[in-house]
Design an enzyme around this catalytic site. Structure first.
Site, PDB file in Angstrom:
ATOM      1  N   SER A   1       0.796  -1.228   0.000  1.00 32.17           N
ATOM      2  CA  SER A   1       0.000   0.000   0.000  1.00 32.17           C
ATOM      3  C   SER A   1       0.832   1.283   0.000  1.00 32.17           C
ATOM      4  CB  SER A   1      -0.952  -0.025   1.188  1.00 32.17           C
ATOM      5  OG  SER A   1      -1.821   1.059   1.121  1.00 32.17           O
ATOM      6  N   HIS A   2       0.734   2.046   1.072  1.00 31.51           N
ATOM      7  CA  HIS A   2       1.375   3.355   1.147  1.00 31.51           C
ATOM      8  C   HIS A   2       2.836   3.265   1.593  1.00 31.51           C
ATOM      9  CE1 HIS A   2      -0.416   2.080   4.858  1.00 31.51           C
ATOM     10  NE2 HIS A   2       0.464   2.805   5.512  1.00 31.51           N
TER      11      HIS A   2
ATOM     12  N   LYS B   1      -1.834 -10.150   0.653  1.00 34.65           N
ATOM     13  CA  LYS B   1      -3.025 -10.437   1.456  1.00 34.65           C
ATOM     14  C   LYS B   1      -4.019 -11.240   0.649  1.00 34.65           C
ATOM     15  CE  LYS B   1      -5.783  -6.324   0.558  1.00 34.65           C
ATOM     16  NZ  LYS B   1      -6.783  -5.448   1.118  1.00 34.65           N
TER      17      LYS B   1
ATOM     18  N   ASP C   1      -2.774   6.305  -3.305  1.00 30.56           N
ATOM     19  CA  ASP C   1      -1.586   5.685  -2.707  1.00 30.56           C
ATOM     20  C   ASP C   1      -1.017   4.575  -3.586  1.00 30.56           C
ATOM     21  OD1 ASP C   1      -3.591   3.831  -2.298  1.00 30.56           O
ATOM     22  OD2 ASP C   1      -2.793   3.155  -0.378  1.00 30.56           O
TER      23      ASP C   1
ATOM     24  N   ASP D   1      -1.288   1.340  -3.824  1.00 24.64           N
ATOM     25  CA  ASP D   1      -2.160   0.315  -4.407  1.00 24.64           C
ATOM     26  C   ASP D   1      -3.517   0.858  -4.831  1.00 24.64           C
ATOM     27  OD1 ASP D   1      -2.843   0.692  -1.708  1.00 24.64           O
ATOM     28  OD2 ASP D   1      -3.686  -1.320  -1.536  1.00 24.64           O
TER      29      ASP D   1
ATOM     30  N   ASP E   1      -6.037   2.449  -3.236  1.00 19.45           N
ATOM     31  CA  ASP E   1      -7.274   2.435  -2.452  1.00 19.45           C
ATOM     32  C   ASP E   1      -7.466   3.673  -1.574  1.00 19.45           C
ATOM     33  OD1 ASP E   1      -5.301   1.718  -0.667  1.00 19.45           O
ATOM     34  OD2 ASP E   1      -6.264  -0.138   0.017  1.00 19.45           O
ATOM     35  N   ARG E   2      -6.465   4.531  -1.488  1.00 19.54           N
ATOM     36  CA  ARG E   2      -6.629   5.741  -0.666  1.00 19.54           C
ATOM     37  C   ARG E   2      -6.837   6.959  -1.549  1.00 19.54           C
ATOM     38  NH1 ARG E   2      -2.736   5.617   4.568  1.00 19.54           N
ATOM     39  NH2 ARG E   2      -3.094   3.436   5.080  1.00 19.54           N
TER      40      ARG E   2
ATOM     41  N   GLU F   1     -10.282   7.478   8.652  1.00 19.86           N
ATOM     42  CA  GLU F   1      -9.569   8.754   8.709  1.00 19.86           C
ATOM     43  C   GLU F   1      -8.279   8.728   7.887  1.00 19.86           C
ATOM     44  OE1 GLU F   1      -6.466   8.480  10.235  1.00 19.86           O
ATOM     45  OE2 GLU F   1      -6.995   6.385  10.670  1.00 19.86           O
ATOM     46  N   SER F   2      -7.783   7.507   7.605  1.00 16.13           N
ATOM     47  CA  SER F   2      -6.505   7.354   6.927  1.00 16.13           C
ATOM     48  C   SER F   2      -6.644   7.503   5.412  1.00 16.13           C
ATOM     49  CB  SER F   2      -5.927   5.990   7.277  1.00 16.13           C
ATOM     50  OG  SER F   2      -6.881   4.977   6.998  1.00 16.13           O
TER      51      SER F   2
ATOM     52  N   LYS G   1     -11.600  -0.160   0.019  1.00 15.23           N
ATOM     53  CA  LYS G   1     -11.679   1.274  -0.177  1.00 15.23           C
ATOM     54  C   LYS G   1     -11.184   1.576  -1.577  1.00 15.23           C
ATOM     55  CE  LYS G   1      -7.453   2.222   2.551  1.00 15.23           C
ATOM     56  NZ  LYS G   1      -7.114   0.947   3.215  1.00 15.23           N
TER      57      LYS G   1
HETATM   58  C1  VG1 Z   1      -3.412   1.832   8.306  1.00 14.95           C
HETATM   59  C2  VG1 Z   1      -4.598   2.751   8.480  1.00 14.95           C
HETATM   60  C3  VG1 Z   1      -5.893   1.974   8.311  1.00 14.95           C
HETATM   61  C4  VG1 Z   1      -5.887   1.276   6.948  1.00 14.95           C
HETATM   62  C5  VG1 Z   1      -4.644   0.427   6.815  1.00 14.95           C
HETATM   63  C6  VG1 Z   1      -4.524  -0.187   5.430  1.00 14.95           C
HETATM   64  O1  VG1 Z   1      -3.422   0.833   9.304  1.00 14.95           O
HETATM   65  O2  VG1 Z   1      -4.562   3.376   9.736  1.00 14.95           O
HETATM   66  O3  VG1 Z   1      -6.982   2.846   8.449  1.00 14.95           O
HETATM   67  O4  VG1 Z   1      -7.024   0.467   6.811  1.00 14.95           O
HETATM   68  O5  VG1 Z   1      -3.480   1.209   7.028  1.00 14.95           O
HETATM   69  O6  VG1 Z   1      -4.564   0.788   4.452  1.00 14.95           O
HETATM   70  P1  VG1 Z   1      -2.523   0.931  10.639  1.00 14.95           P
HETATM   71  O7  VG1 Z   1      -2.749  -0.373  11.354  1.00 14.95           O
HETATM   72  O8  VG1 Z   1      -1.118   1.147  10.198  1.00 14.95           O
HETATM   73  O9  VG1 Z   1      -3.031   2.107  11.390  1.00 14.95           O
HETATM   74  V1  VG1 Z   1      -3.772   0.544   3.011  1.00 14.95           V
HETATM   75  O10 VG1 Z   1      -4.065   1.807   2.054  1.00 14.95           O
HETATM   76  O11 VG1 Z   1      -2.429  -0.024   3.536  1.00 14.95           O
HETATM   77  O12 VG1 Z   1      -4.384  -0.884   2.294  1.00 14.95           O
HETATM   78 CO    CO Z   2      -3.541   1.347   0.173  1.00 12.59          CO
END
Ligand code: VG1
Ligand code: CO
Length: 544
Positions: A113-114, A126, A278, A280, A282-283, A365-366, A377
């Site tokens: 992801s990010h 995953k 981001d 992947d 989804d953000r 919120e992320s 998302k």
């Molecule tokens: C973070 C965010 C959470 C989000 C997760 C995956 O998790 O806070 O809201 O669902 O990343 O997002 P954490 O446990 O680091 O707070 V992504 O865009 O990685 O698929």
């Molecule tokens: Co992501």
């Protein structure tokens, strides 16, 4: 063409986090590491003989190698068919679309992801189930226990296949279908939104838009949908070619990491809409001309304006938000007279609510929002949602947000992240804070009375499963909250997230600077948890 069984032994660090297993690439490169996790996943799924699997990833370093490994293992384990995005690419939301469209048994998504990418960056994997959403906790726990006892895995003694050729190939007894990574997703977006109205808006010479794909997976999706199909000016999408190291950047769409976009949007003559996604896809981050939309507000505003969008204009069944997300969406749900759900962090908790039609829109919120159109998302979906609102309302983003605050009040909101703190110190901080919680109720702190303080536990209203230890909360009589959690996606030490929220309804007090408006609660959070004392950090790594 032989199926072979390779002896292996467990790694002790394969527990999936908030969103799958994320580790440094160098960890994934250890012999048998990826294979163990994939076999443990397959072993958790019951009978997979004859079933269809979807595979794709965000294109980061190690993506293509992992796809080849998974294809051979899927064939050896009895899958009848695997659908793969061309060159092994699928954004997370597109993977969810493809799983649902093909009634696949499930899917494997390769992404961190990010998190930064490249040989020294992160990699992740995953499993998503047949509804297109992240595997729920009963499956992820079963995967983890299988990783602890694994003694061998199945694969094929075969050459790699060509992932570039769209069409059908054979791998052992299994069919591999290589599909265009973008078209199914783009088709669904055209069904949800009013593409004609958005095209008209984008053709208006006074309307400008900038979309920052951050050198990650959304580039091809954004170029196809925004520029080719909706007619946005060429160049609307910046950093639109996916690179295996995401250009050395941190593909996290927030005010710190999406700096190039932020500089454009906070300059003179800024575009009307700025957006980023981001690694992947989804953000999303939404910006107006010199204006930042807090993700929690974005969800609330999307819900309040659902009547602008073809797919949602007949009403929402409910709204769901993760616990640390601000309570702004709750006010909209109340006004609409619909259900509002508060879930733990991570998209996997929304799946049951969406399947049971108890929520239509979900958000975190992320910088994450989405709907019942898929079970992840969806970054570009959120951007199209905002474009559709703008096409209908013909106002600036700042005006739409400020009007929302006038009507509902404003939930001032911030998240302070302390990254890469030593894990033992982070654990100590959380343990000591949790011990203090019972004494806080009834006290007056930062001019407010503490109403409750606890460790959040979630009872899923659909399958009645319970998820404990989902974050420490301190809630005040006036609705303000301070929340502490440790991240479940980081790969270096621990990341402490502190979420702070306060509600304001006085029309004269709606335009304050967020950090100033929350300063007393921010100081209180530090004092209660001993952040500076224990970590030595005097300020957060990232503020969003
Ligand atoms: C973070 C965010 C959470 C989000 C997760 C995956 O998790 O806070 O809201 O669902 O990343 O997002 P954490 O446990 O680091 O707070 V992504 O865009 O990685 O698929
Ligand atoms: Co992501």
């Amino acid at each position: 063409m032989a199926i072979i069984s390779i002896p292996s032994s467990p790694f002790d660090d394969q527990k999936p986090g908030t969103s799958g297993l994320r580790k440094k690439v160098t960890i994934f490169q250890q012999e048998h590491y990826l294979e163990n996790f994939v076999q443990s996943t397959f072993n958790s799924l019951g009978d997979i003989t004859g079933k269809t699997l979807v595979v794709g990833g965000d294109g980061r370093f190690h993506n293509e190698h992992a796809v080849q490994v998974i294809l051979k293992m899927a064939s050896a384990n009895g899958f009848a068919r695997v659908i793969v995005g061309q060159n092994g690419l699928l954004s997370t939301p597109a993977a969810s679309v493809v799983i649902r469209k093909n009634n696949a048994f499930g899917g494997i998504i390769l992404s961190a992801s990010h998190n930064p990418a490249g040989p020294n960056g992160d990699f992740g994997i995953k499993y998503n189930i047949g509804n297109g959403g992240p595997a729920p906790e009963n499956i992820t726990s079963s995967i983890f226990s299988n990783t602890q006892t694994i003694s061998s895995y199945l694969t094929l003694d075969e050459a790699d296949i060509n992932l570039n050729n769209i069409g059908t190939q054979q791998l052992g007894k299994m069919v591999v279908d290589i599909i265009d990574s973008v078209s199914d997703y783009a088709e669904l977006m055209a069904e949800l939104f009013d593409f004609d109205a958005i095209s008209t808006l984008l053709a208006d010479s006074s309307f400008n838009m900038c979309f920052d794909a951050m050198h990650a997976i959304t580039g091809p999706y954004a170029k196809e949908i925004l520029e080719n199909q909706l007619g946005a000016k060429p160049g609307t999408v910046i950093n639109g070619t996916p690179l295996t190291d995401f250009g050395g950047g941190h593909p996290d769409p927030n005010l710190t990491y999406a700096k190039e976009l932020v500089d454009v949007m906070f300059a003179d003559n800024a575009p009307t809409l700025g957006a980023a996604s981001d690694g992947d896809g989804d953000r999303n981050m939404i910006l107006g001309d010199n204006f930042f939309v807090t993700p929690s507000d974005s969800l609330a505003i999307m819900a309040a304006n659902a009547n602008c969008i073809p797919a949602y204009k007949n009403g929402l069944s409910g709204i769901a938000r993760s616990m640390p997300t601000s309570q702004a969406p709750d006010r909209v749900a109340e006004k609409l007279g619909i259900e509002c759900h508060e879930t733990p962090t991570g998209w996997k908790f929304f799946g049951n609510l969406l399947d049971a039609e108890r929520a239509t829109l979900c958000g975190e919120e992320s910088f994450g929002s989405g709907s019942n159109h898929i079970r992840e998302k969806d970054g570009l979906w959120a951007v199209l949602y905002w474009l559709n609102i703008l096409a209908v309302r013909e106002q600036s983003i700042a005006d739409i947000v400020m009007q929302h605050w006038q009507e509902y009040g404003r939930n001032y909101y911030t998240r302070h992240d302390y990254e890469a703190i030593p894990s033992d110190i982070a654990k100590q901080l959380m343990t000591e804070l949790e011990q203090k919680l019972p004494e806080l109720v009834g006290l007056t702190l930062a001019d407010r009375t503490v109403k409750y303080s606890d460790n959040f536990s979630y009872l899923d209203p659909v399958d009645h499963s319970v998820s404990k230890n989902q974050g420490l909360r301190i809630g005040f009589e006036d609705g303000s909250r301070i929340i502490f959690r440790l991240s479940g996606t980081g790969t270096e030490g621990a990341t402490l997230r502190v979420y702070i929220e306060a509600y304001e309804s006085d029309p004269d007090m709606l335009g304050q600077n967020t950090q100033q408006a929350l300063s007393k609660l921010i100081n209180l959070a530090d004092n209660l948890a001993g952040i500076t004392t224990l970590t030595g950090r005097t300020e957060p790594t990232v503020i969003t």
